[in-house]
Scaffold this active site. Structure first.
Site, PDB file in Angstrom:
ATOM      1  N   GLU A   1      16.066 -22.609  28.614  1.00 54.02           N
ATOM      2  CA  GLU A   1      16.593 -21.341  28.113  1.00 54.02           C
ATOM      3  C   GLU A   1      17.159 -20.470  29.226  1.00 54.02           C
ATOM      4  O   GLU A   1      17.646 -19.369  28.958  1.00 54.02           O
ATOM      5  CB  GLU A   1      15.480 -20.573  27.379  1.00 54.02           C
ATOM      6  CG  GLU A   1      15.044 -21.255  26.087  1.00 54.02           C
ATOM      7  CD  GLU A   1      14.039 -20.420  25.288  1.00 54.02           C
ATOM      8  OE1 GLU A   1      13.575 -19.386  25.826  1.00 54.02           O
ATOM      9  OE2 GLU A   1      13.744 -20.790  24.150  1.00 54.02           O
TER      10      GLU A   1
ATOM     11  N   HIS B   1       6.577   3.542 -20.550  1.00 53.14           N
ATOM     12  CA  HIS B   1       6.605   4.135 -19.207  1.00 53.14           C
ATOM     13  C   HIS B   1       7.856   5.004 -19.022  1.00 53.14           C
ATOM     14  O   HIS B   1       7.766   6.157 -18.638  1.00 53.14           O
ATOM     15  CB  HIS B   1       6.576   3.055 -18.134  1.00 53.14           C
ATOM     16  CG  HIS B   1       5.194   2.626 -17.759  1.00 53.14           C
ATOM     17  ND1 HIS B   1       4.327   3.447 -17.086  1.00 53.14           N
ATOM     18  CD2 HIS B   1       4.535   1.462 -17.954  1.00 53.14           C
ATOM     19  CE1 HIS B   1       3.186   2.811 -16.883  1.00 53.14           C
ATOM     20  NE2 HIS B   1       3.282   1.603 -17.403  1.00 53.14           N
TER      21      HIS B   1
ATOM     22  N   GLN C   1       9.051  15.472   0.714  1.00 56.62           N
ATOM     23  CA  GLN C   1       8.390  16.239   1.765  1.00 56.62           C
ATOM     24  C   GLN C   1       6.998  15.705   2.077  1.00 56.62           C
ATOM     25  O   GLN C   1       6.550  15.736   3.235  1.00 56.62           O
ATOM     26  CB  GLN C   1       8.331  17.728   1.403  1.00 56.62           C
ATOM     27  CG  GLN C   1       7.531  18.091   0.171  1.00 56.62           C
ATOM     28  CD  GLN C   1       8.353  18.050  -1.097  1.00 56.62           C
ATOM     29  OE1 GLN C   1       9.378  17.376  -1.170  1.00 56.62           O
ATOM     30  NE2 GLN C   1       7.908  18.783  -2.107  1.00 56.62           N
TER      31      GLN C   1
ATOM     32  N   ASP D   1      -4.067  -2.873 -15.834  1.00 53.64           N
ATOM     33  CA  ASP D   1      -3.644  -1.572 -15.317  1.00 53.64           C
ATOM     34  C   ASP D   1      -4.833  -0.699 -14.925  1.00 53.64           C
ATOM     35  O   ASP D   1      -4.734   0.110 -14.005  1.00 53.64           O
ATOM     36  CB  ASP D   1      -2.812  -0.829 -16.366  1.00 53.64           C
ATOM     37  CG  ASP D   1      -1.327  -1.111 -16.239  1.00 53.64           C
ATOM     38  OD1 ASP D   1      -0.936  -1.803 -15.291  1.00 53.64           O
ATOM     39  OD2 ASP D   1      -0.563  -0.629 -17.099  1.00 53.64           O
TER      40      ASP D   1
ATOM     41  N   ASN E   1       8.779   8.890  -7.819  1.00 48.81           N
ATOM     42  CA  ASN E   1      10.106   8.965  -8.435  1.00 48.81           C
ATOM     43  C   ASN E   1      11.190   8.507  -7.450  1.00 48.81           C
ATOM     44  O   ASN E   1      10.896   7.987  -6.369  1.00 48.81           O
ATOM     45  CB  ASN E   1      10.375  10.380  -8.955  1.00 48.81           C
ATOM     46  CG  ASN E   1      10.368  11.423  -7.835  1.00 48.81           C
ATOM     47  OD1 ASN E   1      10.480  11.104  -6.648  1.00 48.81           O
ATOM     48  ND2 ASN E   1      10.239  12.681  -8.221  1.00 48.81           N
TER      49      ASN E   1
ATOM     50  N   SER F   1       9.017  -0.502 -14.529  1.00 52.45           N
ATOM     51  CA  SER F   1       7.945  -1.412 -14.923  1.00 52.45           C
ATOM     52  C   SER F   1       8.467  -2.491 -15.867  1.00 52.45           C
ATOM     53  O   SER F   1       9.429  -2.283 -16.613  1.00 52.45           O
ATOM     54  CB  SER F   1       6.824  -0.621 -15.594  1.00 52.45           C
ATOM     55  OG  SER F   1       5.677  -1.410 -15.727  1.00 52.45           O
TER      56      SER F   1
ATOM     57  N   TYR G   1       0.272   7.801  -1.937  1.00 55.14           N
ATOM     58  CA  TYR G   1       1.023   8.747  -2.771  1.00 55.14           C
ATOM     59  C   TYR G   1       0.603   8.518  -4.220  1.00 55.14           C
ATOM     60  O   TYR G   1       0.708   7.402  -4.742  1.00 55.14           O
ATOM     61  CB  TYR G   1       2.527   8.545  -2.615  1.00 55.14           C
ATOM     62  CG  TYR G   1       3.325   9.643  -3.293  1.00 55.14           C
ATOM     63  CD1 TYR G   1       3.821  10.713  -2.562  1.00 55.14           C
ATOM     64  CD2 TYR G   1       3.546   9.625  -4.669  1.00 55.14           C
ATOM     65  CE1 TYR G   1       4.522  11.738  -3.171  1.00 55.14           C
ATOM     66  CE2 TYR G   1       4.235  10.647  -5.296  1.00 55.14           C
ATOM     67  CZ  TYR G   1       4.726  11.700  -4.540  1.00 55.14           C
ATOM     68  OH  TYR G   1       5.402  12.724  -5.160  1.00 55.14           O
TER      69      TYR G   1
ATOM     70  N   HIS H   1       9.922 -16.975  33.382  1.00 53.70           N
ATOM     71  CA  HIS H   1       8.949 -17.567  32.480  1.00 53.70           C
ATOM     72  C   HIS H   1       8.446 -18.894  33.050  1.00 53.70           C
ATOM     73  O   HIS H   1       7.238 -19.176  33.044  1.00 53.70           O
ATOM     74  CB  HIS H   1       9.590 -17.824  31.106  1.00 53.70           C
ATOM     75  CG  HIS H   1       9.728 -16.597  30.256  1.00 53.70           C
ATOM     76  ND1 HIS H   1      10.540 -15.550  30.592  1.00 53.70           N
ATOM     77  CD2 HIS H   1       9.144 -16.266  29.068  1.00 53.70           C
ATOM     78  CE1 HIS H   1      10.483 -14.618  29.640  1.00 53.70           C
ATOM     79  NE2 HIS H   1       9.628 -15.032  28.708  1.00 53.70           N
TER      80      HIS H   1
ATOM     81  N   GLU I   1       6.992  -8.523 -13.227  1.00 49.78           N
ATOM     82  CA  GLU I   1       5.856  -7.783 -12.678  1.00 49.78           C
ATOM     83  C   GLU I   1       4.570  -8.191 -13.413  1.00 49.78           C
ATOM     84  O   GLU I   1       3.577  -8.577 -12.791  1.00 49.78           O
ATOM     85  CB  GLU I   1       6.118  -6.284 -12.847  1.00 49.78           C
ATOM     86  CG  GLU I   1       4.982  -5.393 -12.375  1.00 49.78           C
ATOM     87  CD  GLU I   1       5.234  -3.934 -12.711  1.00 49.78           C
ATOM     88  OE1 GLU I   1       4.541  -3.088 -12.110  1.00 49.78           O
ATOM     89  OE2 GLU I   1       6.087  -3.627 -13.568  1.00 49.78           O
ATOM     90  N   HIS I   2       4.577  -8.071 -14.742  1.00 46.43           N
ATOM     91  CA  HIS I   2       3.438  -8.461 -15.574  1.00 46.43           C
ATOM     92  C   HIS I   2       3.856  -9.636 -16.455  1.00 46.43           C
ATOM     93  O   HIS I   2       4.876  -9.551 -17.148  1.00 46.43           O
ATOM     94  CB  HIS I   2       2.990  -7.317 -16.492  1.00 46.43           C
ATOM     95  CG  HIS I   2       2.698  -6.037 -15.785  1.00 46.43           C
ATOM     96  ND1 HIS I   2       3.622  -5.004 -15.707  1.00 46.43           N
ATOM     97  CD2 HIS I   2       1.604  -5.615 -15.119  1.00 46.43           C
ATOM     98  CE1 HIS I   2       3.095  -4.002 -15.025  1.00 46.43           C
ATOM     99  NE2 HIS I   2       1.873  -4.335 -14.649  1.00 46.43           N
TER     100      HIS I   2
ATOM    101  N   GLN J   1       4.653  -1.342 -21.907  1.00 47.55           N
ATOM    102  CA  GLN J   1       5.531  -1.125 -20.753  1.00 47.55           C
ATOM    103  C   GLN J   1       6.719  -0.264 -21.122  1.00 47.55           C
ATOM    104  O   GLN J   1       7.165   0.566 -20.327  1.00 47.55           O
ATOM    105  CB  GLN J   1       6.018  -2.464 -20.194  1.00 47.55           C
ATOM    106  CG  GLN J   1       4.922  -3.292 -19.557  1.00 47.55           C
ATOM    107  CD  GLN J   1       4.110  -2.494 -18.557  1.00 47.55           C
ATOM    108  OE1 GLN J   1       4.621  -2.070 -17.534  1.00 47.55           O
ATOM    109  NE2 GLN J   1       2.838  -2.281 -18.850  1.00 47.55           N
TER     110      GLN J   1
END
Length: 438
Positions: A424, A271, A200, A370, A223, A246, A139, A429, A336-337, A268
């Site tokens: 068991e 963003h 979708q 990045d 999003n 971010s 995506y 088995h 994250e960074h 950052q």
């Protein structure tokens, strides 16, 4: 209109530091109930009606009215034409970035992505078979901005892993296609592409339609609707992660020009308003200098309104006792960074256990990671770096255990299995193992 960026000024020496620190870090990953319900309805509709539902939602949300799915598919010829249409500067930059990303992920595959096996003394073979996924969906966000770098970072490791079919979906509101995104798809080895987005698109990839093939895994950011959809289809398909806003954390010893650090915080914050930028530093004068640079540089930033709100609502400049304490706090945040903006970054790197990516030294701006350094920019957020990793070749592979027990090995292993199986209460088995005993 003037904007002011006022990140919180905290100090670990303050009595109320823990409370204020926790308040600044808090971010809720809960999705709005209305979004969750809308996404559930879209997924169910696409699962039921397939292409017809995808066409309807693409017309409604992207303003893209077409007669059939053929008009939404990106051909290889169109991707190549987009690449050829770029100016020399853009084409060269895209090719160079793609090559660095590919080289890094090829090294990653050699280090961790190969099958292996060994034999016991009795001839029993044990090992692991590593195979790529057959088909993945990536995506790529579209609409507010174009992200060719996301194409490279998602498609190239899949390609290096050996995935045979890479299906890209990218929304193109009102039919506006970005040549750099399509060119990146060409360079990165995307097999097929469709100009659809939102929940979708996730549904089409997860369930399959008459036109869009069902994939094994979906990766890439989006999003709130995309994040909610990915969460809901997990189990039907694999996903990479549920990404939050971010983040950047800068550990500074005061040796880096303060305007560099201010701009790294901006990188950052620009963003979105929920992004988080934090500075940890043991030098109060340096923190004040960074704030002055924030004030000086902000008016010239095109996205200054977003930066100002992000820094004011979620940013922080934190005074620590020393760099060791700064490293300890960094591990609590698990950013994250993580930039180690120090004259000797390798002194502190061994103390840093939790981060999506660690950028060592004053010249290693997060923005290089990045776009073109090579390692993947799809990174864990919201503290999940404590237990998860950057997107990589390993996300597009799966592992099967190999077991070949010799006749001799079956004698010793069979007795062990028999005892444990009887313990068991699983006699089938036990007997299966015992039948192979001499």
């Amino acid at each position: 209109m003037e904007y002011q960026a006022a990140p919180a000024r905290l100090s670990t020496l303050d009595a109320n530091f823990e409370h204020d620190f926790a308040q600044r870090l808090h971010w809720s990953a809960d999705t709005d109930a209305a979004i969750e319900q809308r996404v559930a309805d879209i997924l169910a509709d696409v699962q039921k009606r397939g292409d017809a539902a995808v066409l309807e939602y693409t017309a409604r949300f992207d303003g893209l009215q077409v007669d059939g799915m053929t008009a939404l598919e990106l051909t290889q010829a169109e991707l190549k034409a987009a690449f050829d249409s770029l100016g020399d500067e853009q084409r060269d930059a895209l090719t160079a970035a793609a090559q660095r990303v590919r080289t890094y992920h090829e090294a990653q595959k050699r280090a961790s992505g190969e099958s292996w096996s060994y034999r016991d003394a009795d001839g029993t073979l044990l090992g692991q078979k590593v195979t790529p996924l057959d088909r993945v969906g990536i995506y790529v966000p579209g609409g507010k901005a174009a992200y060719p770098s996301s194409v490279l970072m998602n498609a190239i490791p899949a390609h290096v892993a050996g995935v045979q079919e890479i299906i890209m979906v990218v929304p193109t509101p009102r039919g506006e296609k970005n040549a750099l995104v399509l060119a990146a798809a060409y360079v990165a080895g995307v097999t097929r592409g469709f100009t659809i987005g939102g929940a979708q698109a996730v549904a089409a990839l997860a369930y399959g339609t008459a036109t869009i093939p069902k994939v094994d895994k979906i990766t890439g950011p989006g999003n709130a609707y995309v994040a909610s959809a990915k969460k809901r289809v997990f189990g039907t398909v694999g996903i990479d992660m549920i990404a939050g806003p971010s983040e950047i954390l800068v550990l500074a010893d005061g040796s880096t020009p303060p305007d560099w650090v201010a701009m790294d915080l901006f990188s950052q914050a620009e963003h979105d308003e929920l992004a988080q930028s934090i500075l940890l530093c043991p030098d109060a004068d340096y923190i004040a200098a960074v704030q002055r640079e924030i004030d000086r540089l902000l008016p010239e930033m095109p996205r200054r309104a977003i930066i100002a709100k992000s820094l004011s609502d979620r940013g922080a400049l934190i005074l620590t006792r020393d760099m060791q304490e700064a490293c300890a706090i960094s591990n609590r945040i698990a950013p994250e960074h993580l930039e180690v903006s120090s004259s000797n970054p390798h002194q502190w790197e061994p103390l840093l256990r939790h981060a999506g990516a660690i950028f060592l030294g004053a010249y290693t701006s997060e923005s290089l990671g990045d776009y073109c350094a090579g390692p993947n920019h799809v990174l864990p957020t919201s503290g999940t770096a404590r237990f998860s990793s950057p997107l990589g070749v390993y996300d597009f592979q799966k592992r099967s255990s190999l077991i070949e027990v010799s006749e001799q090995g079956a004698q010793s292993l069979g007795r062990i299995a028999s005892v444990l199986a009887h313990g068991e209460g699983l006699q089938g088995h036990a007997r299966a193992a015992e039948m192979r005993l001499k």
